[in-house]
Design a protein around this motif. Sequence first.
Motif, PDB file in Angstrom:
ATOM      1  N   VAL A  44       0.873  -1.116   0.248  1.00  6.75           N
ATOM      2  CA  VAL A  44      -0.021   0.032   0.057  1.00  6.75           C
ATOM      3  C   VAL A  44       0.803   1.246  -0.080  1.00  6.75           C
ATOM      4  O   VAL A  44       0.665   2.171  -0.891  1.00  6.75           O
ATOM      5  N   CYS A  78       4.291   1.716  -0.178  1.00  9.36           N
ATOM      6  CA  CYS A  78       5.407   1.956  -1.130  1.00  9.36           C
ATOM      7  C   CYS A  78       4.788   1.930  -2.679  1.00  9.36           C
ATOM      8  O   CYS A  78       5.501   2.315  -3.307  1.00  9.36           O
ATOM      9  N   ASN A 101      13.438 -10.800  -3.727  1.00  9.00           N
ATOM     10  CA  ASN A 101      13.335 -10.920  -2.397  1.00  9.00           C
ATOM     11  C   ASN A 101      14.427 -10.137  -1.609  1.00  9.00           C
ATOM     12  O   ASN A 101      15.631 -10.430  -1.645  1.00  9.00           O
ATOM     13  N   LEU A 103      15.469 -10.293   1.328  1.00  9.14           N
ATOM     14  CA  LEU A 103      16.441 -11.282   2.186  1.00  9.14           C
ATOM     15  C   LEU A 103      17.444 -12.065   1.623  1.00  9.14           C
ATOM     16  O   LEU A 103      17.929 -12.899   2.049  1.00  9.14           O
ATOM     17  N   GLY A 148       8.733  -4.528   4.489  1.00  8.79           N
ATOM     18  CA  GLY A 148       8.876  -4.831   5.989  1.00  8.79           C
ATOM     19  C   GLY A 148       7.530  -5.121   6.518  1.00  8.79           C
ATOM     20  O   GLY A 148       6.453  -5.364   5.724  1.00  8.79           O
ATOM     21  N   SER A 206       9.138   3.827  12.016  1.00  8.32           N
ATOM     22  CA  SER A 206       7.849   3.536  12.699  1.00  8.32           C
ATOM     23  C   SER A 206       7.653   4.162  13.886  1.00  8.32           C
ATOM     24  O   SER A 206       8.752   4.422  14.665  1.00  8.32           O
ATOM     25  N   TYR A 239       8.644  -6.433  16.198  1.00  6.25           N
ATOM     26  CA  TYR A 239       8.619  -5.355  15.093  1.00  6.25           C
ATOM     27  C   TYR A 239       9.050  -4.134  15.671  1.00  6.25           C
ATOM     28  O   TYR A 239       9.789  -3.093  14.965  1.00  6.25           O
ATOM     29  N   PHE A 241      -1.384   4.014   9.523  1.00  5.51           N
ATOM     30  CA  PHE A 241      -2.109   3.975   8.228  1.00  5.51           C
ATOM     31  C   PHE A 241      -2.505   2.786   8.171  1.00  5.51           C
ATOM     32  O   PHE A 241      -1.804   1.762   8.535  1.00  5.51           O
ATOM     33  N   THR A 285      -3.317  -0.366   6.760  1.00  4.32           N
ATOM     34  CA  THR A 285      -2.851  -1.053   5.179  1.00  4.32           C
ATOM     35  C   THR A 285      -2.960  -2.596   5.424  1.00  4.32           C
ATOM     36  O   THR A 285      -3.523  -3.118   6.354  1.00  4.32           O
ATOM     37  N   GLN A 312      -1.183  -5.092   6.296  1.00  2.89           N
ATOM     38  CA  GLN A 312      -0.398  -5.666   7.392  1.00  2.89           C
ATOM     39  C   GLN A 312      -0.933  -5.224   8.640  1.00  2.89           C
ATOM     40  O   GLN A 312      -0.891  -6.354   9.438  1.00  2.89           O
ATOM     41  N   ASN A 313      -1.872  -4.304   8.802  1.00  7.85           N
ATOM     42  CA  ASN A 313      -2.329  -4.038  10.150  1.00  7.85           C
ATOM     43  C   ASN A 313      -3.827  -4.111  10.427  1.00  7.85           C
ATOM     44  O   ASN A 313      -4.347  -3.628  11.282  1.00  7.85           O
TER      45      ASN A 313
HETATM   46  P1  NAD Z   1       2.344  -3.877   2.880  1.00  6.90           P
HETATM   47  O1  NAD Z   1       2.020  -5.110   3.584  1.00  6.90           O
HETATM   48  O2  NAD Z   1       1.247  -3.096   2.182  1.00  6.90           O
HETATM   49  O3  NAD Z   1       3.465  -3.712   1.964  1.00  6.90           O
HETATM   50  C1  NAD Z   1       4.632  -4.331   2.309  1.00  6.90           C
HETATM   51  C2  NAD Z   1       5.119  -5.055   1.226  1.00  6.90           C
HETATM   52  O4  NAD Z   1       6.321  -5.730   1.436  1.00  6.90           O
HETATM   53  C3  NAD Z   1       4.157  -6.225   0.372  1.00  6.90           C
HETATM   54  O5  NAD Z   1       3.885  -5.888  -0.805  1.00  6.90           O
HETATM   55  C4  NAD Z   1       5.016  -7.399   0.665  1.00  6.90           C
HETATM   56  O6  NAD Z   1       4.769  -8.362  -0.495  1.00  6.90           O
HETATM   57  C5  NAD Z   1       6.464  -7.045   0.382  1.00  6.90           C
HETATM   58  N1  NAD Z   1       7.477  -7.847   1.033  1.00  6.90           N
HETATM   59  C6  NAD Z   1       7.232  -8.791   2.009  1.00  6.90           C
HETATM   60  N2  NAD Z   1       8.233  -9.515   2.373  1.00  6.90           N
HETATM   61  C7  NAD Z   1       9.325  -9.055   1.495  1.00  6.90           C
HETATM   62  C8  NAD Z   1      10.378  -9.638   0.831  1.00  6.90           C
HETATM   63  N3  NAD Z   1      11.142 -10.336   1.484  1.00  6.90           N
HETATM   64  N4  NAD Z   1      11.271  -8.924  -0.038  1.00  6.90           N
HETATM   65  C9  NAD Z   1      10.444  -7.952  -0.865  1.00  6.90           C
HETATM   66  N5  NAD Z   1       9.109  -7.702  -0.577  1.00  6.90           N
HETATM   67  C10 NAD Z   1       8.632  -8.102   0.364  1.00  6.90           C
HETATM   68  O7  NAD Z   1       2.537  -2.681   4.105  1.00  6.90           O
HETATM   69  P2  NAD Z   1       2.884  -1.215   4.311  1.00  6.90           P
HETATM   70  O8  NAD Z   1       1.880  -0.714   5.479  1.00  6.90           O
HETATM   71  O9  NAD Z   1       2.605  -0.745   2.859  1.00  6.90           O
HETATM   72  O10 NAD Z   1       4.359  -1.285   4.815  1.00  6.90           O
HETATM   73  C11 NAD Z   1       5.174  -0.517   4.126  1.00  6.90           C
HETATM   74  C12 NAD Z   1       6.425  -0.150   5.229  1.00  6.90           C
HETATM   75  O11 NAD Z   1       5.964   0.745   5.861  1.00  6.90           O
HETATM   76  C13 NAD Z   1       6.729  -1.341   6.013  1.00  6.90           C
HETATM   77  O12 NAD Z   1       8.323  -1.261   6.114  1.00  6.90           O
HETATM   78  C14 NAD Z   1       6.181  -1.105   7.290  1.00  6.90           C
HETATM   79  O13 NAD Z   1       6.636  -1.760   8.340  1.00  6.90           O
HETATM   80  C15 NAD Z   1       6.086   0.270   7.288  1.00  6.90           C
HETATM   81  N6  NAD Z   1       5.202   0.815   8.287  1.00  6.90           N
HETATM   82  C16 NAD Z   1       3.712   0.791   8.005  1.00  6.90           C
HETATM   83  C17 NAD Z   1       2.942   1.584   8.719  1.00  6.90           C
HETATM   84  C18 NAD Z   1       1.338   1.345   8.638  1.00  6.90           C
HETATM   85  O14 NAD Z   1       0.672   2.125   9.541  1.00  6.90           O
HETATM   86  N7  NAD Z   1       0.897   0.812   7.551  1.00  6.90           N
HETATM   87  C19 NAD Z   1       3.395   2.269   9.753  1.00  6.90           C
HETATM   88  C20 NAD Z   1       4.759   2.520  10.069  1.00  6.90           C
HETATM   89  C21 NAD Z   1       5.788   1.817   9.195  1.00  6.90           C
END
Ligand code: NAD
Length: 282
Positions: A22, A24, A68, A70, A97, A165, A178, A211, A213, A215-216
Amino acid sequence: MALAFGTDLSGKVAVVTGAGGVLCGMFARTLAQAGAKVAVLDLNEQAAKEIADSIEKEGFTAKAYKANVLERSSLEEVHASILAELGPCDILINGAGGNNARANTDKEYFEMGDIEADVKSFFDLDQSGVEFVFNLNFLGTLLPCQIFAKDMIGREGCSILNISSMNAFTPLTKIPAYSGAKAAISNFTQWLAVHFSKVGIRVNAIAPGFFVTQQNEKLLFHEDGSPTPRTEKILSATPMGRFGDAIELNGALLFFLNQEAASFITGVVLPIDGGFSAYSGV
Ligand code: NAD
């Protein structure tokens, strides 16, 4: 004197990890709109493709790559393709992440009787779950820096943006891995900023508040869409009284990447949180 701030990324190559997600996915779109050629990296190839296709449909340049964060070999392979297809990397956004339920406790506070009760306490945290979360966030930021920052050495206007975060400043309950992993990202952002300071690569991070998304979402809303008690707690601890809209991260994104506006800014972690990190709760 020219006034700073209309970020033009024409001619730049931006690599965004986790760009099928979401936040990125939106960053990738924003960078493309600012003129960058964007490499959309994600473990989920389909998600990356959908984002890249939709950006291209709007008339901008984006290409999807399955990667990936990792696996060094996966990153090296993608790096070679990006070099050939888009050019050397000028901008790296480390967005991949997230958390994992195996690394969470069920309850905020440990109480007498929890060991005998059917709850997952601190003592039951799964080692592999903790490792997964630490690796995904910390190593998943460090490895792409190793692979893509090499392109930046000796070139003008290159920079890295990491995603930290709120829980890096003060850990959130239930999610120790986390929280620790994001604290490690903030720390690493400062470390790398210092390390690269002599070769012109700026390294900063944003620390988003809350935010919604994928994951949460399950932590924040019941299946019927009603808010969970955690949502109520978050909102009462956010002075602005609401979740952030992903689009509200864009200003900071473009600011940090703007070589005129942010030329002397490196090693900074910027909260974007509606006041959450400033509020003591009283
Ligand atoms: P999201 O789950 O929508 O996006 C994360 C993406 O990372 C997914 O598309 C997933 O397929 C990809 N991913 C997972 N493992 C992977 C790997 N090994 N290699 C490559 N890609 C991989 O989550 P988001 O909320 O958009 O999160 C984006 C970033 O923002 C993350 O680092 C998250 O920790 C951080 N974040 C989010 C929030 C929030 O409120 N959503 C708050 C603080 C920080």
